[in-house]
Design an enzyme around this catalytic site. Structure first.
Site, PDB file in Angstrom:
ATOM      1  N   LYS A 150     -11.820 -32.943 -26.395  1.00  0.00           N
ATOM      2  CA  LYS A 150     -13.257 -33.158 -26.438  1.00  0.00           C
ATOM      3  C   LYS A 150     -13.919 -31.812 -26.190  1.00  0.00           C
ATOM      4  CE  LYS A 150     -13.261 -35.060 -21.715  1.00  0.00           C
ATOM      5  NZ  LYS A 150     -11.847 -35.410 -21.509  1.00  0.00           N
ATOM      6  N   SER A 161     -10.603 -30.257 -14.217  1.00  0.00           N
ATOM      7  CA  SER A 161     -11.765 -30.734 -14.958  1.00  0.00           C
ATOM      8  C   SER A 161     -13.034 -30.757 -14.109  1.00  0.00           C
ATOM      9  CB  SER A 161     -11.453 -32.104 -15.539  1.00  0.00           C
ATOM     10  OG  SER A 161     -12.481 -32.508 -16.394  1.00  0.00           O
ATOM     11  N   HIS A 162     -13.583 -31.941 -13.887  1.00  0.00           N
ATOM     12  CA  HIS A 162     -14.867 -32.084 -13.219  1.00  0.00           C
ATOM     13  C   HIS A 162     -14.712 -32.264 -11.710  1.00  0.00           C
ATOM     14  CE1 HIS A 162     -13.027 -35.777 -14.418  1.00  0.00           C
ATOM     15  NE2 HIS A 162     -13.611 -36.370 -13.393  1.00  0.00           N
ATOM     16  N   ASP A 222     -18.766 -29.562 -17.901  1.00  0.00           N
ATOM     17  CA  ASP A 222     -18.018 -29.685 -16.643  1.00  0.00           C
ATOM     18  C   ASP A 222     -17.139 -28.464 -16.354  1.00  0.00           C
ATOM     19  OD1 ASP A 222     -16.141 -30.140 -18.643  1.00  0.00           O
ATOM     20  OD2 ASP A 222     -14.953 -31.463 -17.372  1.00  0.00           O
ATOM     21  N   ASP A 275     -14.056 -27.480 -16.882  1.00  0.00           N
ATOM     22  CA  ASP A 275     -13.265 -26.836 -17.938  1.00  0.00           C
ATOM     23  C   ASP A 275     -13.932 -26.894 -19.311  1.00  0.00           C
ATOM     24  OD1 ASP A 275     -12.882 -29.598 -17.979  1.00  0.00           O
ATOM     25  OD2 ASP A 275     -10.936 -29.426 -18.965  1.00  0.00           O
ATOM     26  N   ASP A 334     -15.047 -29.370 -21.322  1.00  0.00           N
ATOM     27  CA  ASP A 334     -14.848 -30.356 -22.388  1.00  0.00           C
ATOM     28  C   ASP A 334     -15.835 -31.518 -22.332  1.00  0.00           C
ATOM     29  OD1 ASP A 334     -13.685 -31.442 -20.164  1.00  0.00           O
ATOM     30  OD2 ASP A 334     -11.729 -31.835 -21.071  1.00  0.00           O
ATOM     31  N   ARG A 335     -16.548 -31.662 -21.216  1.00  0.00           N
ATOM     32  CA  ARG A 335     -17.513 -32.762 -21.136  1.00  0.00           C
ATOM     33  C   ARG A 335     -18.916 -32.294 -21.473  1.00  0.00           C
ATOM     34  NH1 ARG A 335     -16.129 -36.825 -16.196  1.00  0.00           N
ATOM     35  NH2 ARG A 335     -13.995 -37.215 -16.849  1.00  0.00           N
TER      36      ARG A 335
HETATM   37  C1  G6P Z   1     -10.514 -37.053 -18.337  1.00  0.00           C
HETATM   38  C2  G6P Z   1      -9.859 -37.361 -19.645  1.00  0.00           C
HETATM   39  C3  G6P Z   1     -10.672 -38.370 -20.403  1.00  0.00           C
HETATM   40  C4  G6P Z   1     -10.927 -39.598 -19.570  1.00  0.00           C
HETATM   41  C5  G6P Z   1     -11.533 -39.210 -18.248  1.00  0.00           C
HETATM   42  C6  G6P Z   1     -11.734 -40.379 -17.284  1.00  0.00           C
HETATM   43  O1  G6P Z   1     -11.720 -36.397 -18.544  1.00  0.00           O
HETATM   44  O2  G6P Z   1      -9.719 -36.188 -20.420  1.00  0.00           O
HETATM   45  O3  G6P Z   1     -10.025 -38.674 -21.599  1.00  0.00           O
HETATM   46  O4  G6P Z   1     -11.798 -40.463 -20.223  1.00  0.00           O
HETATM   47  O5  G6P Z   1     -10.735 -38.248 -17.620  1.00  0.00           O
HETATM   48  O6  G6P Z   1     -10.541 -40.851 -16.848  1.00  0.00           O
HETATM   49  P1  G6P Z   1     -10.421 -41.884 -15.652  1.00  0.00           P
HETATM   50  O7  G6P Z   1      -8.992 -42.342 -15.748  1.00  0.00           O
HETATM   51  O8  G6P Z   1     -10.762 -41.170 -14.383  1.00  0.00           O
HETATM   52  O9  G6P Z   1     -11.422 -42.974 -15.947  1.00  0.00           O
HETATM   53 ZN    ZN Z   2     -13.072 -31.675 -18.246  1.00  0.00          ZN
END
Ligand code: G6P
Ligand code: ZN
Length: 545
Positions: free
Chosen positions: A378, A113-114, A279, A281, A283-284
């Site tokens: 998302k 992800s990010h 981000d 991937d 999704d953000r």
């Molecule tokens: C990912 C998940 C989200 C979640 C985020 C923060 O992006 O897909 O659903 O809100 O992580 O997670 P964390 O446990 O690091 O607060």
């Molecule tokens: Zn992501």
């Protein structure tokens, strides 16, 4: 094609977190580490769910190596149809869509992800099920259980499959399809939003966007959608070339990491109407106006309040959902619309049942995630297109749209404080000390705030009745304010402690104060309840969003 069964011994640390298994690249490069986890995913599936599989990732370092391994293992495990994004690319939202559209049994998405990428960065692997959404907890628990006692995996003997061109390869009874990762997703966006209106305003120079792909997966999607289909100039896109190390940057669209975009949006003159970023991937999303930041919690509330103006959502809403630490702004809109607002634990997987069961249309999280029933993840570009469509319809600035929202519903001032990479035992101690005080807290007054309720959030899924306990501590000060404390489930180093502060100001109150100033007294209450700085020796949080 020959298949080999390889003996292995289990790794004990393959517990999926908030979003799949996430570790340093070097960790994944340990012998059989990736293979073990992949085999555990396959073993967790019933025999009738091992027919077809989607594979792709966000293009980060190790993506291509991992894809070739997973491809060979999918063949070795008897999958008959394996669909892979060209170049191994798939954004998380596109993967969710393609699983649904092509009715695949599931998908493996390679992404952290990010989190930063590159040889010293992070890597990750997550599994999405037939509905296109992240594996639910009962499945991730099962995967972990299997991984903890795994003894062998199956892998086909095969040369690397070329991924640079869309093509189909047949191996015995199995077929590998390399497909365009961008087209289907862009078509769906075109159905949901008024592309014609946006295109007209772009062409007339009445609407401008700056989009930062942060050298991650959304670059090719943004080129197709913003440039090709909507006619935005090339200069609207920043960092649109996916790089395996994201150019050495941190592909997290927030005020701390999207500096270049922020500088553009903060210009005195000539800043575009909308600034947005996504981000690693895809999704953000982050939404900016000129010298204006929209908190993800407000963004969700504004989107829900304006859904009737967007073609894909004119029919009305079923309900909404937000993760527990997300501000209560959307609840106020739901109340007005007379629909239910569900409060779920952090993690997109908790929205899946509500969407599948037809209980909600929109959902979102404070962590820069917003989405709807169009897929089961998302969706960064979707949220950005929603805002773009909204700007084109209302012909107002981002700041004016948000200000008018506050005037109608009041404002939930909001800030999240992150204390990253702290010693796990100190972090756990801090949380458990607070947990130990929960029964004594209600009724206590700290400065101007009276605690009305304190609990450890426990979620009972209304669809399948499953329980998720210890999802974060909530300290409520009536309707006025709230502090939430939880440990992140996505970090790879030590522990990250998150403190979420929110305080409501009614429409008649002070709606335009700087967040920091307004929340200062509440932040002090937080320090009183949870002595993070004192226990860690830090002077403050690493990141405030
Ligand atoms: C990912 C998940 C989200 C979640 C985020 C923060 O992006 O897909 O659903 O809100 O992580 O997670 P964390 O446990 O690091 O607060
Ligand atoms: Zn992501």
């Amino acid at each position: 094609m020959q298949t080999r069964t390889v003996s292995t011994s289990p790794y004990k640390d393959q517990a999926p977190g908030t979003s799949g298994l996430r570790k340093r690249v070097g960790h994944f490069q340990q012998p059989h580490y990736l293979e073990n986890f992949t085999q555990s995913i396959f073993d967790s599936l019933a025999a009738d769910q091992r027919h077809s599989l989607l594979i792709g990732g966000d293009g980060r370092y190790y993506n291509d190596t991992a894809i070739q391994t997973i491809l060979r293992m999918a063949l070795g495990n008897g999958f008959r149809r394996i669909v892979v994004g060209q170049h191994g690319y798939l954004s998380t939202p596109a993967a969710s869509l393609l699983i649904r559209k092509y009715q695949l049994d599931g998908g493996i998405i390679l992404s952290a992800s990010h989190n930063p990428g590159g040889p010293q960065g992070d890597f990750g692997i997550k599994f999405n099920t037939r509905n296109g959404g992240p594996a639910p907890e009962r499945l991730t628990n099962r995967i972990y259980q299997l991984a903890s006692s795994l003894e062998q995996y199956h892998i086909a003997e095969l040369d690397p499959v070329p991924l640079h061109e869309c093509a189909t390869y047949q191996f015995g009874d199995s077929r590998i399809e390399i497909i365009d990762p961008v087209g289907d997703y862009s078509d769906l966006m075109e159905q949901l939003f008024d592309f014609e209106l946006i295109r007209e305003q772009f062409a007339a120079g009445e609407l401008h966007i700056a989009y930062d792909a942060m050298h991650a997966i959304t670059g090719p999607y943004a080129r197709e959608i913003f440039q090709q289909r909507l006619g935005a100039p090339q200069s609207s896109l920043l960092n649109a070339e996916p790089l395996s190390d994201f150019g050495g940057a941190h592909p997290d669209p927030n005020l701390a990491h999207a500096e270049q975009l922020l500088a553009i949006m903060n210009q005195e003159n000539g800043a575009p109407d909308l600034g947005a970023a996504s981000d690693g991937d895809g999704d953000r999303n982050m939404i900016l106006g000129r010298r204006f930041f929209v908190t993800p919690s407000d963004s969700l509330a504004v989107m829900v309040a304006n859904a009737h103006r967007i073609p894909g959502y004119r029919e009305g809403l079923l309900g909404v959902a937000r993760s527990m630490p997300t501000s209560r702004a959307v609840d106020r809109v739901a109340e007005r619309l007379e629909v239910t607002s569900y409060e779920t634990p952090t993690g997109w997987k908790f929205f899946g049942n509500l969407l599948d069961d037809g209980r909600i249309t929109f959902c979102g999280e404070e962590s820069f995630g917003t989405g709807s029933g169009h897929i089961r993840e998302k969706d960064g570009l979707w949220a950005i297109l929603f805002w773009l469509n909204l700007l084109a319809v209302r012909r107002q600035s981002v700041a004016a749209i948000v200000a008018s929202h506050w005037q109608e519903y009041g404002r939930d001032y909001y800030a999240r404080y992150d204390y990253e990479n702290i010693d796990s035992s100190i972090a756990e101690q801090l949380v458990s000390d607070l947990r130990g005080q929960l029964t004594e807290l209600p009724g206590q007054r700290i400065a101007d705030f009276v605690i009305t309720r304190a609990d450890d959030f426990c979620y009972k899924d209304p669809v399948d009745g499953s329980l998720s306990e210890h999802q974060g501590i909530r300290i409520l000060f009536g309707e006025q304010a709230r502090i939430v404390v939880r440990l992140s489930g996505t970090g790879t180093d030590g522990a990250t402690l998150r403190l979420y502060f929110e305080q409501y100001e009614p429409p008649t109150g002070q709606l335009e104060l700087p967040t920091e100033e307004f929340l200062q007294p509440l932040v002090e209450v937080g320090e009183n309840l949870l002595p993070v700085c004192q226990k860690t020796g830090r002077s403050g949080p690493n990141v405030i969003t």
